[in-house]
Design an enzyme around this catalytic site. Structure first.
Site, PDB file in Angstrom:
ATOM      1  CE1 TYR A 211     -10.206  -3.924   4.961  1.00 41.78           C
ATOM      2  CE2 TYR A 211     -11.724  -1.806   5.053  1.00 41.78           C
ATOM      3  CZ  TYR A 211     -10.227  -2.286   4.592  1.00 41.78           C
ATOM      4  OH  TYR A 211      -9.519  -2.218   3.650  1.00 41.78           O
TER       5      TYR A 211
ATOM      6  CE  LYS B 252     -16.243   3.337   4.438  1.00 43.30           C
ATOM      7  NZ  LYS B 252     -16.044   2.686   2.862  1.00 43.30           N
TER       8      LYS B 252
ATOM      9  CG  ASP C 170     -14.162   1.207  12.344  1.00 41.06           C
ATOM     10  OD1 ASP C 170     -14.450   1.652  12.096  1.00 41.06           O
ATOM     11  OD2 ASP C 170     -13.489   0.235  12.042  1.00 41.06           O
TER      12      ASP C 170
HETATM   13  N1  PLP Z   1     -12.921   0.925   9.224  1.00 40.87           N
HETATM   14  C1  PLP Z   1     -14.890   0.239   8.411  1.00 40.87           C
HETATM   15  C2  PLP Z   1     -15.736  -0.328   9.337  1.00 40.87           C
HETATM   16  C3  PLP Z   1     -14.042   0.377   6.986  1.00 40.87           C
HETATM   17  O1  PLP Z   1     -15.461   0.630   6.551  1.00 40.87           O
HETATM   18  C4  PLP Z   1     -13.992   1.125   6.067  1.00 40.87           C
HETATM   19  C5  PLP Z   1     -13.567   0.784   4.764  1.00 40.87           C
HETATM   20  O2  PLP Z   1     -14.518   0.292   4.329  1.00 40.87           O
HETATM   21  C6  PLP Z   1     -12.425   1.378   7.236  1.00 40.87           C
HETATM   22  C7  PLP Z   1     -12.391   0.705   8.722  1.00 40.87           C
HETATM   23  C8  PLP Z   1     -10.813   1.653   6.210  1.00 40.87           C
HETATM   24  O3  PLP Z   1     -11.496   3.061   5.640  1.00 40.87           O
HETATM   25  P1  PLP Z   1     -10.038   3.230   4.502  1.00 40.87           P
HETATM   26  O4  PLP Z   1     -11.373   2.418   3.436  1.00 40.87           O
HETATM   27  O5  PLP Z   1     -10.365   4.605   4.532  1.00 40.87           O
HETATM   28  O6  PLP Z   1      -9.021   3.313   4.356  1.00 40.87           O
END
Ligand code: PLP
Length: 439
Positions: free
Chosen positions: A155, A278, A250
């Site tokens: 994700y 985060k 990511d």
């Molecule tokens: N990338 C990862 C690995 C995530 O876990 C998340 C959200 O949980 C995101 C991107 C997206 O982040 P946001 O919820 O701040 O848009």
């Protein structure tokens, strides 16, 4: 107009949460601002929290819980950490946003670049979604290629090309996993299983010269936590380098979580671009992407790849982020490791004694307890977990005042506010919850 008879609620344990959820459903789709909060994965009515302090959360009915969610990862120091609160208040007194550059951005960028040597330059944005979406755009702009590879179950936020997941035969044509994502967009997204190098090789081979980027959570946490097999990330590096594909880590979850320098420090792999979020914002909306200077310089205004944001690099968020990063010291990670390993070891042993099929995947202070008889190494093996058993466990833990993620496919997190004397308490409560599971 809606009227909330808060004082007339029955003295049920979660009466006010239930009432608020009813109102919320009239006002907002599904009653929530983000889907998993609706408890669809575990059933029951979601809890409305009203405050948090240290390792504890308190709901609107006055019940308090040991928090093993930490707002889905950001709160590595726990709730209302005094230094973070002070930094936010001080910044707010100076004004909440100016729409100009501020010194706070320089300070935080420096803190990040000191911890992540692969990040020579970075751009602040407001969410992980934006970070990943723009990193992909940058990779496409830099290579002139259209396609990208992502992992099944990975994700990266909810931008269109990253919401695609594979159907059968998905190596060549992605299938949209959300209504509203067009076939055309999904077709540029190739989906492969995590921990399967052969699948990456085949995808690169079948789409030679067309793949702009491979994006991966180096420690996936959105299919539940999955551990990269030895050499997997290193081999992703070699395959992407050999094919001129940009490697994007990511690290929105793993960044600052598993080590100050994230999974790339832990496994010694250098990506081209990294997404952070985060913990970076210390609990306020902030994220970033960064990496090789030659790539980052392609971003507007220095280059042709456009990206912008009204509240990007917001001064409250950069202050909270800097106050958080400054408190993450080697001993913090030792304490987090000890807390997480004690809890998960106790639960794993308890499961064995009770005859419950449980696999615990953990890296540092993040883990998932999969109700599964087989080891979980990718999205397919994760999907084979018994979500109904997880739901029982979740509710039994809640009844023992431990707040777990309301889905089998998410990560648990501990914060440094969970102090050693309380670690045993939390483990005991989870063990008690485990003993209530019926197969
Ligand atoms: N990338 C990862 C690995 C995530 O876990 C998340 C959200 O949980 C995101 C991107 C997206 O982040 P946001 O919820 O701040 O848009």
């Amino acid at each position: 107009m809606k009227w909330l008879p808060l004082t007339k609620l029955k003295a049920e344990r979660r009466g006010r949460s239930g009432r608020l959820f009813e109102l919320a459903q009239d006002l907002m789709p599904g009653g929530v601002s983000s889907p998993v909060r609706a408890f669809g994965g575990v059933g029951g009515s979601p809890i409305f929290m009203s405050s948090g302090l240290g390792a504890r959360l308190t709901d609107v009915d006055g019940n308090s819980y040991w928090d093993l969610v930490g707002s889905w990862g950001p709160l590595i120091l726990g709730h209302a950490n005094p230094q973070v609160v002070e930094a936010i208040v001080k910044a707010a007194r100076r004004g909440s946003t100016f729409g100009t550059s501020t010194e706070g951005e320089i300070e935080l960028a420096q803190l990040v670049e000191d911890r992540f040597p692969s990040i020579e330059k970075l751009r602040f944005v407001s969410s992980g979604t934006e970070a990943a979406m723009t990193a992909i755009r940058l990779a496409r702009g830099a290579t002139g290629r259209a396609k990208l590879i992502k992992m099944d179950g990975g994700y990266h936020g909810h931008s269109d090309s990253l919401l695609a997941a594979a159907g059968s035969g998905g190596l060549t044509f992605g299938v949209p996993s959300s209504a509203g994502v067009t076939q055309g967009t999904a077709a540029d997204t190739l989906v492969v299983p995590f921990n399967d190098l052969g699948a990456v090789e085949r995808a690169l081979e079948a789409n030679r010269g067309q793949v702009a980027a491979l994006i991966v959570e180096p420690i996936p946490a959105n299919m539940g936590v999955v551990i990269p097999e030895p050499g997997y990330l290193q081999n992703l590096r070699s395959l992407t380098s050999a094919s001129g594909t940009i490697l994007i880590f990511d690290e929105v979850i793993s960044g600052f979580r598993v080590a100050a320098g994230g999974a790339q420090e832990l496994y010694g792999v250098v990506p081209d671009l990294t997404c952070l979020g985060k913990i970076l914002g210390g609990g306020l909306p902030l994220a970033a992407f960064g990496g090789r200077a030659d790539l980052m310089n392609l971003l507007a205004p220095s280059g042709p790849v456009y990206q912008a944001g009204t509240l990007s690099g917001n001064p409250l968020a950069t202050a909270a982020g800097a106050a958080t990063l400054r408190q993450l010291r080697p001993q913090t990670y030792q304490q987090l490791e000890l807390a997480a390993s004690s809890i998960t070891a106790a639960v794993a042993t308890g499961a064995e004694q009770l005859g419950v099929n449980l696999q615990v995947n953990r890296v540092g202070s993040m883990w998932t307890m999969f109700f599964n008889g087989e080891s979980v190494r990718d999205a397919n093996t994760a999907r084979a977990s018994d979500s109904a058993q997880y739901a029982q466990f979740f509710h039994a833990a809640l009844a023992s005042d431990v707040y777990l993620p309301p889905s089998q496919f998410e990560a648990c997190f501990v914060s440094s506010a969970l102090l050693p004397p309380d670690v045993g308490w939390v483990a005991d409560r989870l063990l008690a919850a485990l003993s209530k599971i019926r197969s």
